[in-house]
Design a protein around this motif. Structure first.
Motif, PDB file in Angstrom:
ATOM      1  N   ASP A 232      66.222  -1.828  20.393  1.00 21.46           N
ATOM      2  CA  ASP A 232      64.825  -1.418  20.471  1.00 21.46           C
ATOM      3  C   ASP A 232      64.578  -0.216  19.566  1.00 21.46           C
ATOM      4  OD1 ASP A 232      66.054   0.675  21.846  1.00 21.46           O
ATOM      5  OD2 ASP A 232      65.412  -0.048  23.803  1.00 21.46           O
ATOM      6  N   MET A 233      63.364   0.299  19.637  1.00 19.32           N
ATOM      7  CA  MET A 233      62.965   1.434  18.802  1.00 19.32           C
ATOM      8  C   MET A 233      63.793   2.679  19.128  1.00 19.32           C
ATOM      9  SD  MET A 233      60.695   1.902  16.413  1.00 19.32           S
ATOM     10  CE  MET A 233      59.798   3.191  15.601  1.00 19.32           C
ATOM     11  N   ILE A 234      64.241   2.798  20.371  1.00 15.28           N
ATOM     12  CA  ILE A 234      65.075   3.941  20.755  1.00 15.28           C
ATOM     13  C   ILE A 234      66.391   3.902  19.991  1.00 15.28           C
ATOM     14  CG2 ILE A 234      66.354   5.027  22.662  1.00 15.28           C
ATOM     15  CD1 ILE A 234      64.113   3.925  24.523  1.00 15.28           C
ATOM     16  N   ASP A 235      67.050   2.735  19.985  1.00 19.37           N
ATOM     17  CA  ASP A 235      68.318   2.599  19.262  1.00 19.37           C
ATOM     18  C   ASP A 235      68.139   2.872  17.780  1.00 19.37           C
ATOM     19  OD1 ASP A 235      69.816   1.941  21.494  1.00 19.37           O
ATOM     20  OD2 ASP A 235      69.662  -0.212  21.172  1.00 19.37           O
ATOM     21  N   LEU A 236      67.080   2.320  17.209  1.00 24.93           N
ATOM     22  CA  LEU A 236      66.825   2.513  15.781  1.00 24.93           C
ATOM     23  C   LEU A 236      66.609   3.994  15.463  1.00 24.93           C
ATOM     24  CD1 LEU A 236      66.046   1.588  12.896  1.00 24.93           C
ATOM     25  CD2 LEU A 236      63.724   1.345  13.744  1.00 24.93           C
ATOM     26  N   THR A 237      65.729   4.642  16.210  1.00 21.14           N
ATOM     27  CA  THR A 237      65.433   6.054  15.973  1.00 21.14           C
ATOM     28  C   THR A 237      66.682   6.906  16.147  1.00 21.14           C
ATOM     29  OG1 THR A 237      63.175   5.668  16.771  1.00 21.14           O
ATOM     30  CG2 THR A 237      63.902   7.957  16.607  1.00 21.14           C
ATOM     31  N   ALA A 238      67.430   6.644  17.212  1.00 17.64           N
ATOM     32  CA  ALA A 238      68.648   7.427  17.475  1.00 17.64           C
ATOM     33  C   ALA A 238      69.670   7.245  16.361  1.00 17.64           C
ATOM     34  CB  ALA A 238      69.242   7.028  18.826  1.00 17.64           C
ATOM     35  N   LYS A 239      69.842   6.027  15.880  1.00 19.61           N
ATOM     36  CA  LYS A 239      70.825   5.775  14.830  1.00 19.61           C
ATOM     37  C   LYS A 239      70.463   6.531  13.547  1.00 19.61           C
ATOM     38  CE  LYS A 239      73.507   2.178  12.697  1.00 19.61           C
ATOM     39  NZ  LYS A 239      74.082   0.881  12.902  1.00 19.61           N
ATOM     40  N   VAL A 240      69.209   6.452  13.164  1.00 24.48           N
ATOM     41  CA  VAL A 240      68.753   7.114  11.937  1.00 24.48           C
ATOM     42  C   VAL A 240      68.846   8.637  12.084  1.00 24.48           C
ATOM     43  CG1 VAL A 240      66.707   7.535  10.507  1.00 24.48           C
ATOM     44  CG2 VAL A 240      67.285   5.208  11.190  1.00 24.48           C
ATOM     45  N   ILE A 241      68.347   9.161  13.176  1.00 23.38           N
ATOM     46  CA  ILE A 241      68.344  10.615  13.388  1.00 23.38           C
ATOM     47  C   ILE A 241      69.769  11.147  13.500  1.00 23.38           C
ATOM     48  CG2 ILE A 241      67.677  12.461  14.990  1.00 23.38           C
ATOM     49  CD1 ILE A 241      65.334  11.364  13.263  1.00 23.38           C
ATOM     50  N   ASN A 242      70.622  10.457  14.249  1.00 21.24           N
ATOM     51  CA  ASN A 242      72.018  10.899  14.375  1.00 21.24           C
ATOM     52  C   ASN A 242      72.709  10.959  13.019  1.00 21.24           C
ATOM     53  OD1 ASN A 242      72.772  11.589  17.084  1.00 21.24           O
ATOM     54  ND2 ASN A 242      72.456   9.450  17.644  1.00 21.24           N
TER      55      ASN A 242
END
Length: 175
Positions: A18-28
């Motif tokens: 989901d958008m949470i996984d995507l955002t977390a992966k990019v930000i991390n």
């Protein structure tokens, strides 16, 4: 320097639910790069000397869960973060990312959505006091030259890359 938009174009779609996984992966990924460069640990105002106890992914999950804002606000937050890195030279790191995430979300919600809550609500969601939330909002707007707008074309680029990534993810999971 990698931008979020560049990362969206080249990110492998593995295990993005989901958008949470995507955002977390990019930000991390961006934070790891920022943490490696010890000479540019520029702090986001006001200075934060302690690392937050909550992980970036859990914090993003918290923002998604409790912030009554649209998907477009989260996309705008990513655009603001890219602008901060590109135009202001701000380096994302473990000390400033939580504050940057909540502040970009507050500004995008106020700019993008018709209905939004006050800073006291968002300070509770973000785990900071309301005075700090007010200071962070003002500082971020100052860094963005008080320009919260984004061209329609740029917004569509980010949105399209996110949709394409999820389509690739869905295709990969079906094969």
């Amino acid at each position: 320097m990698s931008t979020i938009l560049e990362m969206l174009r080249t990110l492998e779609p593995e295990s993005l639910d989901d958008m949470i996984d995507l955002t977390a992966k990019v930000i991390n990924s961006l934070v790891r790069k920022g943490d490696q460069n010890k000479s540019i640990h520029t702090q986001f105002y006001p200075p934060n000397n302690k690392l937050p106890l909550i992980s970036i992914r859990d914090y993003i999950h918290r923002l998604f869960k409790y912030s009554p804002c649209s998907r477009e606000c989260f996309i705008m937050s990513l655009i603001y973060i890219d602008r901060l890195m590109l135009e202001c030279g701000l380096s994302l790191n473990s000390y400033n990312i939580h504050r940057i995430l909540i502040t970009t979300l507050v500004i995008s919600t106020k700019y993008q959505d018709d209905i939004f809550y006050n800073n006291e609500f968002y300070s509770q969601v973000g785990g900071i006091n309301v005075q700090e939330m007010n200071q962070l909002e003002l500082e971020l707007l100052r860094l963005l030259n008080f320009s919260a707008n984004c061209s329609n074309d740029l917004f569509i680029q980010y949105s399209r890359e996110i949709d394409n990534l999820f389509e690739r993810n869905e295709y990969m999971s079906c094969t």
